[in-house]
Design a protein around this motif. Structure first.
Motif, PDB file in Angstrom:
ATOM      1  N   TYR A   1      12.081 -21.634  36.687  1.00 25.99           N
ATOM      2  CA  TYR A   1      12.054 -22.376  37.937  1.00 25.99           C
ATOM      3  C   TYR A   1      11.403 -21.539  39.027  1.00 25.99           C
ATOM      4  O   TYR A   1      11.653 -20.336  39.133  1.00 25.99           O
TER       5      TYR A   1
ATOM      6  N   SER B   1      19.108 -17.517  20.698  1.00 25.34           N
ATOM      7  CA  SER B   1      19.509 -18.821  20.160  1.00 25.34           C
ATOM      8  C   SER B   1      18.891 -19.997  20.911  1.00 25.34           C
ATOM      9  O   SER B   1      18.743 -21.076  20.334  1.00 25.34           O
ATOM     10  N   TYR B   2      18.596 -19.792  22.183  1.00 23.79           N
ATOM     11  CA  TYR B   2      18.110 -20.885  23.024  1.00 23.79           C
ATOM     12  C   TYR B   2      16.841 -20.471  23.775  1.00 23.79           C
ATOM     13  O   TYR B   2      16.690 -19.318  24.161  1.00 23.79           O
ATOM     14  N   TYR B   3      15.987 -21.452  23.990  1.00 23.43           N
ATOM     15  CA  TYR B   3      14.813 -21.198  24.814  1.00 23.43           C
ATOM     16  C   TYR B   3      15.210 -21.091  26.285  1.00 23.43           C
ATOM     17  O   TYR B   3      16.180 -21.716  26.731  1.00 23.43           O
TER      18      TYR B   3
ATOM     19  N   ASN C   1      16.705 -19.480  32.929  1.00 24.30           N
ATOM     20  CA  ASN C   1      17.955 -20.168  32.662  1.00 24.30           C
ATOM     21  C   ASN C   1      18.034 -20.495  31.168  1.00 24.30           C
ATOM     22  O   ASN C   1      17.003 -20.758  30.543  1.00 24.30           O
ATOM     23  N   SER C   2      19.213 -20.454  30.611  1.00 24.41           N
ATOM     24  CA  SER C   2      19.388 -20.934  29.249  1.00 24.41           C
ATOM     25  C   SER C   2      20.842 -21.333  29.042  1.00 24.41           C
ATOM     26  O   SER C   2      21.698 -21.107  29.912  1.00 24.41           O
ATOM     27  N   ARG C   3      21.098 -21.931  27.903  1.00 21.70           N
ATOM     28  CA  ARG C   3      22.480 -22.180  27.508  1.00 21.70           C
ATOM     29  C   ARG C   3      23.142 -20.834  27.252  1.00 21.70           C
ATOM     30  O   ARG C   3      22.516 -19.878  26.815  1.00 21.70           O
TER      31      ARG C   3
ATOM     32  N   TYR D   1       9.477 -25.100  30.255  1.00 25.59           N
ATOM     33  CA  TYR D   1      10.672 -25.334  29.458  1.00 25.59           C
ATOM     34  C   TYR D   1      10.312 -25.318  27.975  1.00 25.59           C
ATOM     35  O   TYR D   1       9.148 -25.511  27.606  1.00 25.59           O
ATOM     36  N   GLY D   2      11.322 -25.034  27.148  1.00 26.16           N
ATOM     37  CA  GLY D   2      11.081 -25.002  25.715  1.00 26.16           C
ATOM     38  C   GLY D   2      10.183 -23.850  25.311  1.00 26.16           C
ATOM     39  O   GLY D   2      10.108 -22.826  25.972  1.00 26.16           O
TER      40      GLY D   2
ATOM     41  N   PHE E   1      22.055 -18.403  34.571  1.00 27.89           N
ATOM     42  CA  PHE E   1      20.801 -18.165  35.277  1.00 27.89           C
ATOM     43  C   PHE E   1      20.573 -16.661  35.384  1.00 27.89           C
ATOM     44  O   PHE E   1      21.525 -15.885  35.517  1.00 27.89           O
TER      45      PHE E   1
ATOM     46  N   SER F   1      14.314 -21.772  30.284  1.00 36.59           N
ATOM     47  CA  SER F   1      13.499 -22.583  31.184  1.00 36.59           C
ATOM     48  C   SER F   1      13.285 -21.766  32.450  1.00 36.59           C
ATOM     49  O   SER F   1      14.085 -20.873  32.762  1.00 36.59           O
TER      50      SER F   1
ATOM     51  N   TYR G   1      13.290 -18.020  38.615  1.00 38.82           N
ATOM     52  CA  TYR G   1      14.565 -17.888  37.910  1.00 38.82           C
ATOM     53  C   TYR G   1      14.424 -18.385  36.476  1.00 38.82           C
ATOM     54  O   TYR G   1      13.805 -19.417  36.237  1.00 38.82           O
TER      55      TYR G   1
ATOM     56  N   HIS H   1      29.425 -24.194  25.821  1.00 35.63           N
ATOM     57  CA  HIS H   1      28.612 -25.245  26.450  1.00 35.63           C
ATOM     58  C   HIS H   1      28.358 -24.990  27.923  1.00 35.63           C
ATOM     59  O   HIS H   1      28.269 -25.936  28.715  1.00 35.63           O
ATOM     60  N   ARG H   2      28.279 -23.736  28.287  1.00 32.37           N
ATOM     61  CA  ARG H   2      27.989 -23.390  29.678  1.00 32.37           C
ATOM     62  C   ARG H   2      26.556 -22.913  29.793  1.00 32.37           C
ATOM     63  O   ARG H   2      25.814 -22.860  28.818  1.00 32.37           O
ATOM     64  N   VAL H   3      26.193 -22.598  31.022  1.00 31.80           N
ATOM     65  CA  VAL H   3      24.800 -22.307  31.351  1.00 31.80           C
ATOM     66  C   VAL H   3      24.740 -21.011  32.135  1.00 31.80           C
ATOM     67  O   VAL H   3      25.673 -20.682  32.862  1.00 31.80           O
TER      68      VAL H   3
END
Lengths: 109, 123
Positions: free
Chosen positions: A35, A29-31, A88-90, A48-49, A100, A33, A86, A96-98
């Motif tokens: 690090y 559902s989410y890209y 990371n995504s939603r 990102y993205g 890693f 990112s 690392y 609405h949490r995140v």
């Protein structure tokens, strides 16, 4: 789901190409990112993205995604790329949490 | 330039509280959520929660519910993270990070990060 899974360690010969992967349901559902973190330093955004690099990040870094897996590729790895990476995504559970990933230690041989 | 500057290292005893600050500059403080992430020695990144600097609304990771409080002072563009009832396993570097997102496209990232604040919990 609230987990992102990464291989703990990956190695690459100097100048070769390496792919670091990140798996998780939220990536459908989410890209992701990505690090880079070197010892004693704060994380730095590298991708990102869909496949975007912040200003100052070398173009040997690229990102891709398919299904529940995101990948960070370093084409022509340099000694200075040795670091922890690392993802990371939603969280896709709607809270609405995140999340890693656990991180991948990249060694450049 | 966009920058986050955190407060200095802290040493606390078990059971005490710690409050870490994160001063933002170079952008509109109220325009971006601020997240807090910690890293125990030799471990990975652990997300703690976020604050919406505009409304003051917060969202905390389940693990920290009841022990963490995130606040902000918009007059000085500063976010705060307070962790109470400290234990030895709270010893970690605590980072603030500005969240940027394009919600409709499912894109979300953290940039920049603060320099980190080492919190040591020891008797």
């Amino acid at each position: 789901s609230s987990e992102l899974t990464q291989d703990p360690a990956v190695s690459v010969a100097l100048g070769q190409t390496v792919r670091i992967t990140c798996q998780g349901d939220s990536l459908r559902s989410y890209y992701a990112s990505w690090y880079q973190q070197k010892p004693g330093q704060a994380p730095v955004l590298v991708i990102y993205g869909k496949n975007n690099r912040p200003s100052g990040i070398p173009d040997r870094f690229s990102g891709s995604s398919s299904g529940n897996t995101a990948s960070l590729t370093i084409t022509g790895a340099q000694a200075e790329d040795e670091a922890d990476y690392y993802c990371n995504s939603r969280d896709s559970s709607g809270n609405h949490r995140v999340v890693f990933g656990g991180g991948t230690k990249l060694t450049v041989l | 330039q966009v920058q986050l500057v955190q407060s200095g290292a802290e040493v606390k005893k078990p059971g005490a509280s710690v409050k870490v600050s994160c001063k933002a500059s170079g952008y509109t403080f109220t325009g971006y959520y601020m997240h807090w992430v910690r890293q125990a020695p030799g471990q990975g990144l652990e997300w703690m929660g976020w604050i919406n600097p505009n409304s003051g609304g917060t969202n905390y990771a389940q693990k920290f519910q009841g022990r963490v409080t995130m606040t902000r002072d918009t007059s000085i563009s500063t976010a705060y993270m307070e962790l109470s009832r400290l234990r030895s396993d709270d010893t970690a570097v605590y980072y603030c990070a500005r969240n940027v997102r394009i919600a409709a496209a499912g894109i979300n990232w953290f940039d920049p990060w603060g320099q980190g604040t080492l919190v040591t919990v020891s008797s």
